[in-house]
Design a protein around this motif. Structure first.
Motif, PDB file in Angstrom:
ATOM      1  N   SER A 160       0.800  -1.223   0.000  1.00  0.00           N
ATOM      2  CA  SER A 160       0.000   0.000   0.000  1.00  0.00           C
ATOM      3  C   SER A 160       0.832   1.272   0.000  1.00  0.00           C
ATOM      4  CB  SER A 160      -0.952   0.007   1.207  1.00  0.00           C
ATOM      5  OG  SER A 160      -0.215  -0.094   2.417  1.00  0.00           O
ATOM      6  N   GLN A 161       2.061   1.235   0.522  1.00  0.00           N
ATOM      7  CA  GLN A 161       2.939   2.408   0.537  1.00  0.00           C
ATOM      8  C   GLN A 161       3.643   2.509  -0.813  1.00  0.00           C
ATOM      9  OE1 GLN A 161       3.351   4.754   2.874  1.00  0.00           O
ATOM     10  NE2 GLN A 161       5.071   5.830   1.958  1.00  0.00           N
ATOM     11  N   SER A 162       3.461   3.586  -1.521  1.00  0.00           N
ATOM     12  CA  SER A 162       4.049   3.716  -2.857  1.00  0.00           C
ATOM     13  C   SER A 162       5.555   3.934  -2.787  1.00  0.00           C
ATOM     14  CB  SER A 162       3.390   4.872  -3.604  1.00  0.00           C
ATOM     15  OG  SER A 162       3.653   6.099  -2.942  1.00  0.00           O
ATOM     16  N   ARG A 211      16.956   0.153   2.835  1.00  0.00           N
ATOM     17  CA  ARG A 211      15.924   1.037   2.288  1.00  0.00           C
ATOM     18  C   ARG A 211      14.641   0.791   3.074  1.00  0.00           C
ATOM     19  NH1 ARG A 211      12.339   2.173  -2.343  1.00  0.00           N
ATOM     20  NH2 ARG A 211      12.787   4.332  -2.973  1.00  0.00           N
ATOM     21  N   TYR A 212      14.115   1.861   3.653  1.00  0.00           N
ATOM     22  CA  TYR A 212      12.994   1.728   4.581  1.00  0.00           C
ATOM     23  C   TYR A 212      12.076   2.933   4.455  1.00  0.00           C
ATOM     24  CZ  TYR A 212      14.526   5.543   7.524  1.00  0.00           C
ATOM     25  OH  TYR A 212      14.831   6.807   7.992  1.00  0.00           O
ATOM     26  N   ALA A 213      10.927   2.842   5.079  1.00  0.00           N
ATOM     27  CA  ALA A 213      10.040   3.991   5.249  1.00  0.00           C
ATOM     28  C   ALA A 213       9.673   4.092   6.722  1.00  0.00           C
ATOM     29  CB  ALA A 213       8.783   3.854   4.387  1.00  0.00           C
ATOM     30  N   GLY A 214       9.891   5.249   7.292  1.00  0.00           N
ATOM     31  CA  GLY A 214       9.590   5.477   8.715  1.00  0.00           C
ATOM     32  C   GLY A 214       8.314   6.274   8.873  1.00  0.00           C
ATOM     33  N   PHE A 227       9.983   6.054   1.094  1.00  0.00           N
ATOM     34  CA  PHE A 227      11.128   5.166   1.235  1.00  0.00           C
ATOM     35  C   PHE A 227      12.427   5.955   1.042  1.00  0.00           C
ATOM     36  CE2 PHE A 227       7.887   1.937   0.363  1.00  0.00           C
ATOM     37  CZ  PHE A 227       8.209   1.001   1.337  1.00  0.00           C
ATOM     38  N   THR A 228      13.402   5.666   1.889  1.00  0.00           N
ATOM     39  CA  THR A 228      14.708   6.306   1.808  1.00  0.00           C
ATOM     40  C   THR A 228      15.758   5.305   2.248  1.00  0.00           C
ATOM     41  OG1 THR A 228      15.955   8.290   2.420  1.00  0.00           O
ATOM     42  CG2 THR A 228      14.704   7.219   4.163  1.00  0.00           C
ATOM     43  N   THR A 229      17.016   5.668   2.123  1.00  0.00           N
ATOM     44  CA  THR A 229      18.114   4.746   2.429  1.00  0.00           C
ATOM     45  C   THR A 229      18.891   5.233   3.632  1.00  0.00           C
ATOM     46  OG1 THR A 229      18.326   4.156   0.091  1.00  0.00           O
ATOM     47  CG2 THR A 229      20.176   3.618   1.522  1.00  0.00           C
ATOM     48  N   VAL A 230      19.255   4.304   4.508  1.00  0.00           N
ATOM     49  CA  VAL A 230      20.045   4.618   5.692  1.00  0.00           C
ATOM     50  C   VAL A 230      21.227   3.660   5.752  1.00  0.00           C
ATOM     51  CG1 VAL A 230      18.753   3.072   7.216  1.00  0.00           C
ATOM     52  CG2 VAL A 230      19.917   5.045   8.191  1.00  0.00           C
ATOM     53  N   ALA A 231      22.352   4.146   6.240  1.00  0.00           N
ATOM     54  CA  ALA A 231      23.533   3.296   6.398  1.00  0.00           C
ATOM     55  C   ALA A 231      23.343   2.346   7.563  1.00  0.00           C
ATOM     56  CB  ALA A 231      24.779   4.146   6.610  1.00  0.00           C
TER      57      ALA A 231
END
Length: 470
Positions: free
Chosen positions: A45-47, A82-85, A112-116
């Motif tokens: 559901s999250q684009s 890669r996650y979405a918070g 969605f974005t990327t974190v180390a």
């Protein structure tokens, strides 16, 4: 003291970009929906997701994703997540091959974005990387791994930020710089627990941590006393090194209820003291109380200076977590308070025995190279891992010109892991009860092995440190 890793995803996102841009072709991407799922589900559901979906439902402690990652040889890789918070700022735990653990913060995001995720030392062949719930309530799209570039030589600033730093502080800083990347100093918070370590392992920590908490005026007026300064002088007299933290009880506004007693007044939840309002006008009563408290601690610092004891001083620690009142109003008031403390103690009181230790990985909280000598963070993950995500974030924050310290740990990093990951923490300081004496964090045999490892320096091995770097 806090029982959670202190990281902000914004800083780690920058780290992720630095480590992954330019080598995308080398990255191996592992989609979360294709991994082994335990207690979590594939969602769509999250684009903005990659592949055929993403994984959510991290609401129980055991919920996890298990990725199988292959390597053609044993070597270090940079890990990105890669996650979405979308449910707010959270923390996840990364577990490599069911052993080493790293806590990674996931900042609040709308997409969605990327974190180390730090580094992982993969064995030749198949490896497992688990993403385990921890704080939970986040969405995982995929992980990626790419070969780590060799770490360049450190370029540590040769002098302290205070141009009037005395010979004791200068000698301490030079000694730390001389061992950086070669050894790590063992450390323990509280003299009672340092003695416990000596009894258990036959070695005494090189660094003793003391807390100036009970010198806070709002505690003294309620009858507290402290031997922290005496403990510090005694340890220095044995040839040891001292690190100091200050759990600053709020100057006023303590709720003093059954739920939030006066002695918990350093917590945001235990006071209505507003640091932003107090600093907004130097004529208001609360600003005057801030100065009163800073001056009260100056008395204790001068006792240490008069006793020729240089200290690794770490005020306003864990600020970005927000659980302490000095961080409750965001980075700008906190940085203003740091600069006030620095100026008051250095220029007004002439306290020149301090090596200033900043305690955050977040770039927007950093007060600047000109008022900090060492960068540090506090990590309470289990597993005796190298804490590589945090280390790399601090390297990026200081552009590798600052010494890096694990100022508080629950679980002591294994020396072999530190060397393999090139995580060159210059010292660690383990917290006391429930951590140093807790097998979940530090098993007795592991503790003995760490303290007897040649990479780890103990009190007997640093004698004469003031002259060691000359």
């Amino acid at each position: 003291m806090v029982k959670l890793d202190v990281l902000l995803g914004s800083a780690l996102t920058l780290c992720a970009e630095a480590h992954t841009l330019g080598r995308r072709q080398d990255a191996q991407i592992y989609e979360a929906e294709d991994a082994v799922l335990s207690g979590v589900t594939v969602e769509t559901s999250q684009s903005g997701y990659s592949g055929t979906g993403y994984v959510g439902g991290f609401d129980d402690a055991a919920d996890k994703i298990t990725f199988t990652v292959n390597s053609d040889s044993t070597k270090l890789y940079d890990l990105s997540i890669r996650y979405a918070g979308i449910y707010g700022a959270k923390v996840t735990t990364v577990v490599l091959n069911e052993s080493a653990k790293t806590d990674v913060s996931l900042a609040e995001t709308s997409e969605f974005t990327t974190v180390a995720g730090g580094q992982v030392l993969l064995n030749e062949g198949a490896n497992t990387i688990d993403i385990v719930s921890n704080w939970g309530y986040y969405l995982i799209d995929y992980i990626s791994v790419s070969p780590s570039a060799p770490r360049p030589p450190h370029n540590v600033t040769p002098t302290l930020s205070n141009p009037n730093a005395n010979a004791d502080a200068t000698a301490l800083y030079q000694y730390l710089a001389s061992i950086y990347g070669q050894n790590i100093l063992s450390g323990q918070q509280d003299a009672t627990w340092a003695d416990w370590v000596t009894q258990q392992v036959g070695k005494t920590p090189a660094v003793l941590g003391v807390d100036l908490i009970d010198y806070s005026p709002s505690r003294v007026e309620r009858g507290t006393t402290s031997t922290a300064v005496e403990d510090a002088i005694a340890h220095a007299g044995k040839g040891g090194i001292v690190t100091v933290v200050w759990h600053w009880n709020a100057p006023t506004g303590l709720y003093n209820t059954e739920e939030e007693p006066w002695w918990s007044g350093f917590y945001t939840a235990a006071t209505d003291f507003d640091i932003a309002a107090a600093l907004s006008d130097t004529t208001n009563a609360n600003y005057t109380l801030i100065i009163r408290d800073i001056d009260a601690i100056a008395v204790q610092l001068k006792r240490l200076q008069d006793a020729d004891v240089p200290i690794l001083f770490r005020p306003l620690h864990e600020a970005e977590g927000g659980w302490f009142w000095w961080g409750a109003k965001g980075p700008e008031p906190c940085k203003a308070l740091w600069n006030l403390i620095y100026d008051r103690w250095t220029n007004f009181h002439g306290i020149n025995n301090l090596v200033w230790v900043w305690n955050s990985v977040a770039a927007d909280w950093y007060p600047g190279d000109n008022v900090a000598d060492v960068l540090s963070t506090d990590v309470y993950a289990t597993g005796n891992g190298p804490l590589s995500a945090q280390y790399n974030s601090l390297i990026d924050l200081g552009k590798d010109t600052k010494l890096i310290a694990a100022a508080e740990v629950g679980s002591i990093p294994l020396p072999a892991q530190l060397q393999a990951y090139e995580a060159d923490w210059v010292w660690f300081c383990t917290w006391g009860d429930q951590y140093i004496n807790n097998a979940e964090y530090n098993a007795p045999d592991v503790l003995k092995a760490i303290y007897n490892d040649e990479y780890v320096l103990t009190l007997d091995e640093i004698q004469g440190w003031r002259n060691a770097s000359k």
